[in-house]
Design a protein around this motif. Structure first.
Motif, PDB file in Angstrom:
ATOM      1  N   GLY A 315     -59.855 -39.905 -12.891  1.00  0.00           N
ATOM      2  CA  GLY A 315     -61.439 -40.136 -13.615  1.00  0.00           C
ATOM      3  C   GLY A 315     -61.639 -41.944 -13.248  1.00  0.00           C
ATOM      4  N   VAL A 316     -60.996 -42.640 -12.384  1.00  0.00           N
ATOM      5  CA  VAL A 316     -61.636 -44.151 -13.047  1.00  0.00           C
ATOM      6  C   VAL A 316     -62.033 -44.394 -11.181  1.00  0.00           C
ATOM      7  CG1 VAL A 316     -60.925 -45.845 -13.006  1.00  0.00           C
ATOM      8  CG2 VAL A 316     -60.360 -43.977 -14.636  1.00  0.00           C
ATOM      9  N   ALA A 317     -63.305 -44.489 -10.948  1.00  0.00           N
ATOM     10  CA  ALA A 317     -63.650 -45.254 -10.190  1.00  0.00           C
ATOM     11  C   ALA A 317     -63.262 -46.758  -9.385  1.00  0.00           C
ATOM     12  CB  ALA A 317     -65.103 -45.586  -9.950  1.00  0.00           C
ATOM     13  N   ASP A 318     -62.660 -46.632  -8.538  1.00  0.00           N
ATOM     14  CA  ASP A 318     -62.438 -47.835  -7.532  1.00  0.00           C
ATOM     15  C   ASP A 318     -63.194 -49.238  -7.919  1.00  0.00           C
ATOM     16  OD1 ASP A 318     -60.758 -46.276  -5.903  1.00  0.00           O
ATOM     17  OD2 ASP A 318     -61.950 -46.423  -4.404  1.00  0.00           O
ATOM     18  N   GLY A 319     -64.157 -49.412  -8.373  1.00  0.00           N
ATOM     19  CA  GLY A 319     -65.199 -50.596  -8.512  1.00  0.00           C
ATOM     20  C   GLY A 319     -65.348 -51.115  -9.948  1.00  0.00           C
ATOM     21  N   LYS A 341     -55.651 -49.396  -5.469  1.00  0.00           N
ATOM     22  CA  LYS A 341     -57.203 -49.699  -6.972  1.00  0.00           C
ATOM     23  C   LYS A 341     -57.019 -50.761  -8.045  1.00  0.00           C
ATOM     24  CE  LYS A 341     -58.241 -45.042  -7.915  1.00  0.00           C
ATOM     25  NZ  LYS A 341     -58.785 -44.027  -8.343  1.00  0.00           N
ATOM     26  N   ASN A 342     -57.522 -51.627  -7.699  1.00  0.00           N
ATOM     27  CA  ASN A 342     -57.410 -53.165  -8.515  1.00  0.00           C
ATOM     28  C   ASN A 342     -57.747 -53.482 -10.318  1.00  0.00           C
ATOM     29  OD1 ASN A 342     -57.070 -55.675  -8.969  1.00  0.00           O
ATOM     30  ND2 ASN A 342     -59.738 -56.002  -8.339  1.00  0.00           N
ATOM     31  N   ILE A 343     -56.272 -53.197 -10.254  1.00  0.00           N
ATOM     32  CA  ILE A 343     -55.980 -53.387 -11.704  1.00  0.00           C
ATOM     33  C   ILE A 343     -56.490 -54.712 -12.807  1.00  0.00           C
ATOM     34  CG2 ILE A 343     -54.889 -52.675 -14.099  1.00  0.00           C
ATOM     35  CD1 ILE A 343     -53.739 -50.411 -12.086  1.00  0.00           C
ATOM     36  N   HIS A 344     -57.603 -55.370 -13.112  1.00  0.00           N
ATOM     37  CA  HIS A 344     -58.057 -56.320 -13.071  1.00  0.00           C
ATOM     38  C   HIS A 344     -56.668 -57.048 -13.776  1.00  0.00           C
ATOM     39  CE1 HIS A 344     -61.003 -54.461 -11.479  1.00  0.00           C
ATOM     40  NE2 HIS A 344     -62.028 -56.021 -11.583  1.00  0.00           N
ATOM     41  N   LEU A 345     -56.298 -56.629 -15.336  1.00  0.00           N
ATOM     42  CA  LEU A 345     -55.089 -56.910 -16.171  1.00  0.00           C
ATOM     43  C   LEU A 345     -54.757 -55.947 -16.570  1.00  0.00           C
ATOM     44  CD1 LEU A 345     -54.546 -59.437 -18.154  1.00  0.00           C
ATOM     45  CD2 LEU A 345     -56.351 -58.683 -19.315  1.00  0.00           C
ATOM     46  N   THR A 346     -52.972 -56.520 -16.509  1.00  0.00           N
ATOM     47  CA  THR A 346     -51.978 -55.478 -17.190  1.00  0.00           C
ATOM     48  C   THR A 346     -51.313 -56.894 -18.660  1.00  0.00           C
ATOM     49  OG1 THR A 346     -51.460 -54.193 -15.128  1.00  0.00           O
ATOM     50  CG2 THR A 346     -49.612 -54.403 -16.606  1.00  0.00           C
ATOM     51  N   LEU A 347     -51.183 -55.829 -19.549  1.00  0.00           N
ATOM     52  CA  LEU A 347     -50.405 -56.614 -20.885  1.00  0.00           C
ATOM     53  C   LEU A 347     -49.645 -55.843 -20.781  1.00  0.00           C
ATOM     54  CD1 LEU A 347     -54.099 -56.108 -22.853  1.00  0.00           C
ATOM     55  CD2 LEU A 347     -52.500 -58.633 -20.903  1.00  0.00           C
TER      56      LEU A 347
END
Length: 420
Positions: A315-319, A341-347
């Protein structure tokens, strides 16, 4: 592990310790007066032999029980302190032995076979042994501090990360991250309380916990429930599981008992006020704009990989701007940074920075780097960021030297990509 396997382990450990003790004794005897050589030798081997036997038996118990108890943890501390101290001494003695060997070789070829002194090793110099033992005081003191104080020396590390596509409403949004509490290792509840209060005092917009709440069993966290349940944030408290949270490193009377423990652990997250994300995502909304918070079960190279990244992205859009909670940083290396899909930040957490190392503005080193490409701090590739928390607690080695327990505060800013 079988009894035979345990005996093999104890034999290897004892052989290793005997070698260290023997080599260090070569320096000890140069410092003893001649009249004390016999008595000193007896005292030295009684003490060092007794310590070695105690350590060997502790290793045997660990192998048989399949877990590290409080007593065996203390013995592991002793093993590490003794080993590091002895290895420091041996570095100096070995360097001298190389020099002695070269000197003997030189005398052999320069004096000729007929000389009585040809090939004779020069004796050990008292000064080198004194220097070796003086230098060993540094790691000895450091590790003793790490065992008694360093493991509770909580530090706040702040990072600001800029993203060009961060929604404007989230410019300045703050996240406090804890990881790897390992509740079963703690003995000083007052120190734990102060660490939790420090985390709460930052008053961040969001709080996240990135796995390993316990060592083995769900009830380990119970004495600390009140302290950690006081950490609150306006946009919520979210958590994930780490490899230790599944109970895989402990013996259970039945599969049902293990499952019951796991269900109890999940309930503990709920009681703490943490929304446990099991391959799920949540929408965080502010002023009509939103970002996505994703959380996966444990996924790691060399560990059971239960996490399902695709499921967490449902359910998560690419943008959309995306933040992922994933316990093991090897997940980022193997899957996340390569994902379309660009996952901006991983913790992440997991590594603890091996609880030992050196970190300065110019130089960083830890044994963890030989296992994990990204073992602590911030990493970036193609605009995708990973932050690896050094851990709140500790495991196995009951201490920290140079890699201190961490509370992370991350600020998200809108602007040209980068971090400070």
């Amino acid at each position: 592990m079988t009894k035979v396997g345990g005996i093999v382990i104890i034999f290897i450990v004892l052989a290793f310790l005997f070698f260290l003790n023997w080599y260090v004794y070569q320096g000890v005897k140069t410092l003893l007066p001649v009249s004390w050589l016999t008595k000193g030798k007896i005292v030295y081997w009684l003490i060092s032999g007794g310590i070695s036997l105690w350590i060997g038996l502790a290793f045997f118990r660990i192998m048989q029980e399949g877990r590290i108890s409080t007593t065996s943890q203390q013995t592991l501390n002793l093993f590490i302190i003794v080993t590091v101290t002895q290895l420091t001494i041996i570095v100096f003695l070995f360097g001298e032995d190389i020099f002695r060997g070269l000197s003997a070789t030189w005398s052999y070829f320069s004096a000729g076979l007929s000389s009585d002194t040809a090939g004779v090793y020069p004796g050990r110099r008292k000064f080198i042994s004194q220097l070796a033992f003086a230098a060993a005081v540094i790691p000895f003191t450091g590790f003793v501090y790490g065992v008694f104080k360093g493991k509770y020396d909580f530090r706040t590390i702040r990072k600001t990360i800029y993203f060009s596509d961060l929604p404007e409403a989230f410019d300045g949004f703050t996240i406090t991250q804890l990881s790897d509490i390992h509740a079963g290792s703690f003995t000083d509840m007052e120190a734990v309380k102060k660490g939790a209060e420090l985390a709460a005092s930052h008053n961040s917009d969001l709080f996240v916990f990135t796995g390993d709440l316990v060592n083995h069993k769900a009830d380990e966290i119970e004495p600390m429930m009140e302290a950690f349940s006081k950490i609150r944030a306006p946009f919520g408290q979210y958590s994930i599981l780490g490899n230790h949270d599944y109970g895989d490193y402990s013996s259970w009377p039945s599969p049902e008992a293990k499952r019951a423990n796991f269900e109890r652990l999940k309930q503990q997250h709920k009681i703490l006020g943490y929304d446990l994300l099991l391959d799920e995502n949540r929408v965080l909304e502010k002023d009509g704009q939103q970002i996505r918070l994703l959380g996966v079960e444990n996924w790691g190279v060399g560990f059971q990989s239960r996490g399902d990244l695709e499921k967490s992205l449902a359910g998560v859009a690419d943008g959309e701007f995306k933040i992922l909670l994933s316990h093991d940083p090897s997940h980022w290396d193997e899957q996340v940074k390569k994902h379309p899909k660009n996952i901006h930040l991983t913790l992440s957490g997991h590594t603890h920075g091996m609880q030992f190392g050196i970190e300065t503005p110019l130089f960083r080193w830890s044994p963890a780097q030989y296992r994990y490409p990204n073992w602590a701090g911030l990493a970036e590739e193609a605009g995708k960021y990973l932050y690896v928390n050094r851990g709140f607690g500790f495991h196995a080695f009951s201490g920290r030297v140079g890699i201190w327990p961490e509370i992370t505060v991350i600020e998200l800013r809108r602007g040209k990509r980068g971090a400070v």
